[in-house]
Design a protein around this motif. Sequence first.
Motif, PDB file in Angstrom:
ATOM      1  N   LEU A  73       0.812  -1.224   0.000  1.00  0.00           N
ATOM      2  CA  LEU A  73       0.000   0.000   0.000  1.00  0.00           C
ATOM      3  C   LEU A  73       0.843   1.271   0.000  1.00  0.00           C
ATOM      4  CD1 LEU A  73      -2.658  -1.079   2.668  1.00  0.00           C
ATOM      5  CD2 LEU A  73      -3.033  -0.844   0.200  1.00  0.00           C
ATOM      6  N   SER A  74       2.171   1.122   0.095  1.00  0.00           N
ATOM      7  CA  SER A  74       3.031   2.296   0.266  1.00  0.00           C
ATOM      8  C   SER A  74       4.061   2.461  -0.839  1.00  0.00           C
ATOM      9  CB  SER A  74       3.743   2.212   1.626  1.00  0.00           C
ATOM     10  OG  SER A  74       2.808   2.139   2.677  1.00  0.00           O
TER      11      SER A  74
ATOM     12  N   ASN B 106      -3.019   6.335   3.674  1.00  0.00           N
ATOM     13  CA  ASN B 106      -4.077   7.313   3.940  1.00  0.00           C
ATOM     14  C   ASN B 106      -5.061   7.483   2.792  1.00  0.00           C
ATOM     15  OD1 ASN B 106      -3.174   7.822   6.508  1.00  0.00           O
ATOM     16  ND2 ASN B 106      -2.053   9.680   5.980  1.00  0.00           N
ATOM     17  N   THR B 107      -4.673   7.108   1.579  1.00  0.00           N
ATOM     18  CA  THR B 107      -5.575   7.257   0.431  1.00  0.00           C
ATOM     19  C   THR B 107      -5.990   5.913  -0.152  1.00  0.00           C
ATOM     20  OG1 THR B 107      -3.650   7.484  -1.046  1.00  0.00           O
ATOM     21  CG2 THR B 107      -4.625   9.518  -0.181  1.00  0.00           C
TER      22      THR B 107
ATOM     23  N   PHE C 197      -6.820  -3.881   5.234  1.00  0.00           N
ATOM     24  CA  PHE C 197      -5.443  -3.636   5.669  1.00  0.00           C
ATOM     25  C   PHE C 197      -5.140  -2.139   5.714  1.00  0.00           C
ATOM     26  CE2 PHE C 197      -4.767  -8.122   4.475  1.00  0.00           C
ATOM     27  CZ  PHE C 197      -4.108  -8.545   5.619  1.00  0.00           C
ATOM     28  N   ALA C 198      -5.723  -1.388   4.776  1.00  0.00           N
ATOM     29  CA  ALA C 198      -5.552   0.067   4.820  1.00  0.00           C
ATOM     30  C   ALA C 198      -6.183   0.641   6.085  1.00  0.00           C
ATOM     31  CB  ALA C 198      -6.168   0.703   3.580  1.00  0.00           C
TER      32      ALA C 198
ATOM     33  N   GLU D 148      -5.148   2.930  11.449  1.00  0.00           N
ATOM     34  CA  GLU D 148      -5.255   2.869  12.908  1.00  0.00           C
ATOM     35  C   GLU D 148      -3.877   3.042  13.542  1.00  0.00           C
ATOM     36  OE1 GLU D 148      -6.808   2.176  16.782  1.00  0.00           O
ATOM     37  OE2 GLU D 148      -7.797   2.697  14.891  1.00  0.00           O
ATOM     38  N   TYR D 149      -2.871   2.326  13.023  1.00  0.00           N
ATOM     39  CA  TYR D 149      -1.523   2.468  13.577  1.00  0.00           C
ATOM     40  C   TYR D 149      -0.936   3.839  13.243  1.00  0.00           C
ATOM     41  CZ  TYR D 149       3.292   1.446  14.827  1.00  0.00           C
ATOM     42  OH  TYR D 149       4.533   1.479  15.410  1.00  0.00           O
TER      43      TYR D 149
END
Length: 211
Positions: free
Chosen positions: A67-68, A75-76, A81-82, A87-88
């Motif tokens: 995701l990164s 955030n987008t 999992f996102a 949350e973290y």
Amino acid sequence: MTTEAPTIFTLTSALSLAGVTLVGSLAYMGANLFLPKNARWQDRYTFIWLAFDALIHFSFEGSWLFLSMFGRQVNTSAGPFAEMWREYAAADYRWGVSDPTVVSLEILTVLGAGPLCCYILKQLVNDDPARHYWIIVLSTAELYGGWMTFCPEWLTGSPNLNTSNALYLWVYLVFMNVIWVFIPLGLMVESYGHIAGALRKIRAAPKVKRG
């Protein structure tokens, strides 16, 4: 007019912690499945940790890495999992915006430490003493990774860390990271004892004179 305080512990919080608990349970079951019943307790706990470590690296951290990269960020992004990583990221903002230092460390973690955990697990099942060398390599790498994750933040005044409540500070930032300090240190000490002890026995053994 009064405003309600934001809810800290949410359904996402509960599901995320439940996911970590599930991973730990799978690691425990794996130790019972693959190790003999008379295995040393040290080896049993080492198996549980390495299996837990590998599963966390591949599933949780692997999802964050996906995701990164390539223009994506947590955030987008959408999906369970996102949501978990947002949350973290409420506790450590860098995990929401694809911080390049964190991404660099996670590439090594997911693609390096994860497979190495599996390799050591195989050695452990086969009772191969060479595992002690690789345990020290893995533990050193994970300690270095933790240091490089937080030391730059501390040196700059921790602008990305949210310590405003107990959940973020003591569960997410402290507990979820400190276990990757104390457990690797303990494994290093034990493996050092095995390696040093074996070398000392070799040196103390009487030398056979050749005729």
